[in-house]
Write an enzyme that holds these catalytic residues in place. Structure first.
Site, PDB file in Angstrom:
ATOM      1  N   GLU A 113      62.676 132.908  77.826  1.00  0.00           N
ATOM      2  CA  GLU A 113      62.474 131.907  78.879  1.00  0.00           C
ATOM      3  C   GLU A 113      63.486 132.147  79.995  1.00  0.00           C
ATOM      4  OE1 GLU A 113      62.640 128.077  76.954  1.00  0.00           O
ATOM      5  OE2 GLU A 113      60.785 128.422  75.869  1.00  0.00           O
ATOM      6  N   HIS A 241      62.177 120.135  85.407  1.00  0.00           N
ATOM      7  CA  HIS A 241      61.446 121.307  84.922  1.00  0.00           C
ATOM      8  C   HIS A 241      60.528 121.754  86.051  1.00  0.00           C
ATOM      9  CE1 HIS A 241      59.070 124.031  82.544  1.00  0.00           C
ATOM     10  NE2 HIS A 241      59.877 123.838  81.512  1.00  0.00           N
TER      11      HIS A 241
HETATM   12  P1  FAD Z   1      64.486 112.317  71.072  1.00  0.00           P
HETATM   13  O1  FAD Z   1      63.767 113.357  70.323  1.00  0.00           O
HETATM   14  O2  FAD Z   1      63.965 111.979  72.405  1.00  0.00           O
HETATM   15  O3  FAD Z   1      64.515 110.999  70.189  1.00  0.00           O
HETATM   16  C1  FAD Z   1      65.042 109.803  70.714  1.00  0.00           C
HETATM   17  C2  FAD Z   1      64.845 108.687  69.728  1.00  0.00           C
HETATM   18  O4  FAD Z   1      65.608 107.566  70.132  1.00  0.00           O
HETATM   19  C3  FAD Z   1      63.418 108.180  69.590  1.00  0.00           C
HETATM   20  O5  FAD Z   1      63.159 107.976  68.228  1.00  0.00           O
HETATM   21  C4  FAD Z   1      63.433 106.820  70.284  1.00  0.00           C
HETATM   22  O6  FAD Z   1      62.519 105.883  69.753  1.00  0.00           O
HETATM   23  C5  FAD Z   1      64.856 106.385  69.976  1.00  0.00           C
HETATM   24  N1  FAD Z   1      65.383 105.385  70.888  1.00  0.00           N
HETATM   25  C6  FAD Z   1      65.659 105.476  72.203  1.00  0.00           C
HETATM   26  N2  FAD Z   1      66.154 104.318  72.664  1.00  0.00           N
HETATM   27  C7  FAD Z   1      66.180 103.466  71.621  1.00  0.00           C
HETATM   28  C8  FAD Z   1      66.558 102.118  71.456  1.00  0.00           C
HETATM   29  N3  FAD Z   1      66.999 101.364  72.469  1.00  0.00           N
HETATM   30  N4  FAD Z   1      66.440 101.559  70.237  1.00  0.00           N
HETATM   31  C9  FAD Z   1      65.960 102.255  69.187  1.00  0.00           C
HETATM   32  N5  FAD Z   1      65.593 103.546  69.288  1.00  0.00           N
HETATM   33  C10 FAD Z   1      65.706 104.134  70.480  1.00  0.00           C
HETATM   34  N6  FAD Z   1      64.290 121.440  74.323  1.00  0.00           N
HETATM   35  C11 FAD Z   1      64.390 122.647  73.748  1.00  0.00           C
HETATM   36  O7  FAD Z   1      65.458 123.025  73.266  1.00  0.00           O
HETATM   37  N7  FAD Z   1      63.300 123.459  73.664  1.00  0.00           N
HETATM   38  C12 FAD Z   1      62.089 123.118  74.171  1.00  0.00           C
HETATM   39  O8  FAD Z   1      61.128 123.868  74.079  1.00  0.00           O
HETATM   40  C13 FAD Z   1      61.962 121.858  74.814  1.00  0.00           C
HETATM   41  N8  FAD Z   1      60.797 121.472  75.347  1.00  0.00           N
HETATM   42  C14 FAD Z   1      60.680 120.200  75.852  1.00  0.00           C
HETATM   43  C15 FAD Z   1      59.443 119.755  76.321  1.00  0.00           C
HETATM   44  C16 FAD Z   1      59.299 118.452  76.772  1.00  0.00           C
HETATM   45  C17 FAD Z   1      57.970 117.984  77.271  1.00  0.00           C
HETATM   46  C18 FAD Z   1      60.413 117.576  76.769  1.00  0.00           C
HETATM   47  C19 FAD Z   1      60.292 116.164  77.253  1.00  0.00           C
HETATM   48  C20 FAD Z   1      61.653 118.020  76.331  1.00  0.00           C
HETATM   49  C21 FAD Z   1      61.790 119.329  75.878  1.00  0.00           C
HETATM   50  N9  FAD Z   1      63.024 119.797  75.415  1.00  0.00           N
HETATM   51  C22 FAD Z   1      63.114 121.032  74.840  1.00  0.00           C
HETATM   52  C23 FAD Z   1      64.172 118.906  75.336  1.00  0.00           C
HETATM   53  C24 FAD Z   1      64.282 118.375  73.903  1.00  0.00           C
HETATM   54  O9  FAD Z   1      62.993 118.142  73.380  1.00  0.00           O
HETATM   55  C25 FAD Z   1      65.049 117.097  73.832  1.00  0.00           C
HETATM   56  O10 FAD Z   1      66.224 117.173  74.573  1.00  0.00           O
HETATM   57  C26 FAD Z   1      65.454 116.814  72.376  1.00  0.00           C
HETATM   58  O11 FAD Z   1      64.318 116.862  71.549  1.00  0.00           O
HETATM   59  C27 FAD Z   1      66.117 115.477  72.284  1.00  0.00           C
HETATM   60  O12 FAD Z   1      66.232 115.132  70.931  1.00  0.00           O
HETATM   61  P2  FAD Z   1      66.940 113.772  70.544  1.00  0.00           P
HETATM   62  O13 FAD Z   1      66.850 113.675  69.090  1.00  0.00           O
HETATM   63  O14 FAD Z   1      68.235 113.717  71.218  1.00  0.00           O
HETATM   64  O15 FAD Z   1      66.017 112.661  71.252  1.00  0.00           O
HETATM   65  C1  SIN Z   2      63.181 123.432  77.375  1.00  0.00           C
HETATM   66  O1  SIN Z   2      63.139 122.388  78.000  1.00  0.00           O
HETATM   67  O2  SIN Z   2      64.202 123.860  76.845  1.00  0.00           O
HETATM   68  C2  SIN Z   2      61.990 124.308  77.247  1.00  0.00           C
HETATM   69  C3  SIN Z   2      60.832 123.700  77.888  1.00  0.00           C
HETATM   70  C4  SIN Z   2      59.785 124.734  78.043  1.00  0.00           C
HETATM   71  O3  SIN Z   2      59.125 125.015  77.055  1.00  0.00           O
HETATM   72  O4  SIN Z   2      59.614 125.236  79.156  1.00  0.00           O
END
Ligand code: FAD
Ligand code: SIN
Length: 523
Positions: A113, A241
């Site tokens: 990427e 993005h």
């Molecule tokens: P999340 O997976 O977002 O989980 C957050 C949790 O917190 C959820 O369960 C939610 O319900 C809970 N929560 C939030 N607020 C509250 C509250 N007030 N009370 C109770 N619960 C709450 N990263 C990569 O490394 N590779 C990729 O290919 C990639 N692709 C992506 C594609 C998309 C479309 C998106 C949006 C992001 C992508 N990212 C990627 C970024 C990555 O997915 C996220 O940064 C990462 O998954 C975040 O994980 P997390 O566990 O911190 O939060």
């Molecule tokens: C990422 O946010 O790290 C990857 C998202 C993508 O698949 O382009």
């Protein structure tokens, strides 16, 4: 209702679930999720997880790429820790049941990427996050020591403040005793007392009009930590993005993974001109901040609402094998990506800043950890390298868990914690006030605090936000508590932090670009 638990994890994405699985052998865990357990940004991740697996890749190359993308303002120790522990953490995800795509030889099929000098992204077709979430969720559901409370909305962290003690950001001994959370079915606020509390609440994309983030991503963890007086940093670095599908009205915006550009897809103007080489030698695969800015500029020059991503020269076989989700999604709105170009626009995607956390995931508040996107570890600096986010969650959730296991037995529950004070909340205001303020906030952020900023735009955003802030605090004080009013309040808190930190950064670096300070400051 009061509950006592060893570990309270707020968030059921990869960061929260990994932490929970690691500590569950040592104590009881409750996970709160404001939606259902699988509704997370983790589930949306497409491209994959960056990690060093095979030569010719090595740790030094991945470290260098991460530093380059972050414009050198990353925390170098954190970068080294993350990358050198990447192989181990990915192995663990595989042991826990995650399937990454393999080549016929049996080796993992690695993708590339933007900003990566090597093929190093482990992936599961174009829905890697969904696969990781599936594997982790299955393990969590089967674990006798973990309970998941779905549709529980965490409102505030409990600290000395709730005992009417003075708590300010300079006080060194602020302690977290758990959190208040609203059971959405009953509307009642319950008290969760915990020895260790972990914020794993993900991102803040919904402070903008257009975002790839799920609807729940309203920066709640950042706002809660801010109100509890934790230290926060780098919130000016909001990553856009470059390529979300242009499909007006759709929320969240559907992502077109960077891996498609890694497989050869090329950005073109609406007239069909290739433009990225004007901006960077890597063309369409330049680092994300540069591509997003270039698209923004081309759209401003032409007045067009989108640019095109051309994947027509990639074989249908490769498209169907590697990008089945994108193929199906585009087809559902009449775009056959093997024959038609894909209209794309930048969208708010990721917060590089957040709650300051150290190499063990500890925040500046005792017994409070922050992991995943909500945390600011220092890994990303001014711009996150693609697919380093799932990796960051894996590494720091592991480290936070190891640290918490070492210390939680010495922590006592705080006694006499008051119930949530709902006094004075009588007004059941019309939803229109909340939804309208939310729209205004998103318009302010998108118009003035987007990809290109200026002193004037930031000042305008700040002044407009102040009005919304006052109105919303007033409404919050008088209203019956609801998720919507809490989210709006959190979004305003977070927008304030983004604007303030953007105003304080008098240079252009990584994701923060100001026309008034177009150069990076020399250190
Ligand atoms: P999340 O997976 O977002 O989980 C957050 C949790 O917190 C959820 O369960 C939610 O319900 C809970 N929560 C939030 N607020 C509250 C509250 N007030 N009370 C109770 N619960 C709450 N990263 C990569 O490394 N590779 C990729 O290919 C990639 N692709 C992506 C594609 C998309 C479309 C998106 C949006 C992001 C992508 N990212 C990627 C970024 C990555 O997915 C996220 O940064 C990462 O998954 C975040 O994980 P997390 O566990 O911190 O939060
Ligand atoms: C990422 O946010 O790290 C990857 C998202 C993508 O698949 O382009």
């Amino acid at each position: 209702m009061k509950r006592k638990i060893d570990f309270l994890v707020i968030g059921s994405g990869s960061a929260g679930l990994i932490f929970a699985l690691k500590v569950a052998a040592h104590g009881k865990v409750i996970i709160l999720s404001k939606s259902n357990m699988e509704d997370t940004a983790t589930s949306y991740a497409q491209g994959g997880i960056a990690a060093v697996t095979y030569s010719p890749d090595n740790y030094e190359k991945h470290i260098e790429d991460t530093l380059k993308a972050g414009a050198g303002i990353n925390d170098k120790e954190i970068v080294r820790i993350t990358i050198t522990e990447s192989t181990e953490r990915v192995k663990e995800l595989i042991e826990w049941g995650t399937h990454f795509d393999k080549e016929e030889s049996g080796k993992y099929a690695l993708a590339r990427e933007g900003g990566h000098s090597e093929f190093r992204i482990l992936h599961h077709k174009d829905n890697t996050g969904f696969e990781i979430q599936r594997a982790l969720s299955e393990k969590v559901k089967a674990h006798p020591n973990i309970e998941v409370f779905e549709n529980y909305f965490a409102i505030d962290l409990i600290t000395q403040h709730h005992f009417n003690e003075v708590v300010n950001r300079y006080r060194k001994d602020i302690r977290c005793f758990g959190a208040y959370a609203m059971n959405e079915k009953t509307g009642k606020v319950e008290t969760f007392l915990a020895k260790v509390t972990v914020i794993a609440t993900g991102g803040l994309g919904n402070i903008y009009q257009t975002t790839t983030n799920p609807l729940f991503a309203t920066g709640d963890g950042i706002a809660m930590a801010y109100r509890a007086k934790a230290h926060l940093e780098n919130l000016e670095f909001v990553q856009f993005h470059p390529t979300s599908l242009y499909n007006p009205g759709e929320k969240p915006s559907f992502l077109i993974t960077e891996a498609l550009r890694g497989s050869g897809a090329i950005l073109k103007t609406k007239k069909g001109n290739v433009f990225m080489k004007k901006y960077h030698e890597l063309g369409s695969l330049a680092p994300r901040d540069i591509v997003a800015r270039a698209i923004d500029n081309e759209m401003k020059l032409s007045g067009d609402d989108f640019v095109f991503l051309d994947a027509r020269h990639i074989s249908k076989n490769e498209i169907l094998n590697h990008f089945p989700t994108i193929y199906a999604k585009c087809l559902s709105i009449g775009i056959d990506i093997t024959k038609d170009m894909i209209p794309v626009v930048p969208a708010a995607h990721y917060s590089c800043g957040g709650v300051n956390s150290d190499k063990d995931g500890r925040t500046t508040i005792e017994n409070l950890y922050a992991v995943g996107e909500v945390a600011r570890t220092g890994l990303h600096g001014a711009n996150r390298l693609a697919s380093n986010s799932l990796l960051e969650s894996a590494v720091f959730s592991h480290r936070a868990a190891m640290h918490a296991i070492g210390g939680f037995r010495q922590i006592d529950f705080r006694e006499n914690v008051p119930d949530w004070d709902a006094e004075g909340r009588v007004m059941n205001e019309e939803m229109i006030l909340i939804t309208q303020s939310k729209k205004e906030l998103q318009a302010i952020m998108s118009s003035y605090v987007g990809i290109v900023r200026s002193n004037l735009r930031l000042k305008r955003a700040f002044d407009r936000l102040e009005i919304l802030y006052k109105e919303t605090e007033d409404l919050y004080d008088k209203s019956i508590l609801s998720k919507d009013i809490c989210e709006l309040r959190n979004m305003i808190n977070v927008a304030y932090l983004v604007i303030k930190m953007a105003m304080n950064r008098k240079e252009s670096v990584g994701l923060h670009y100001s026309i008034d300070y177009p150069e990076k400051k020399e250190n």
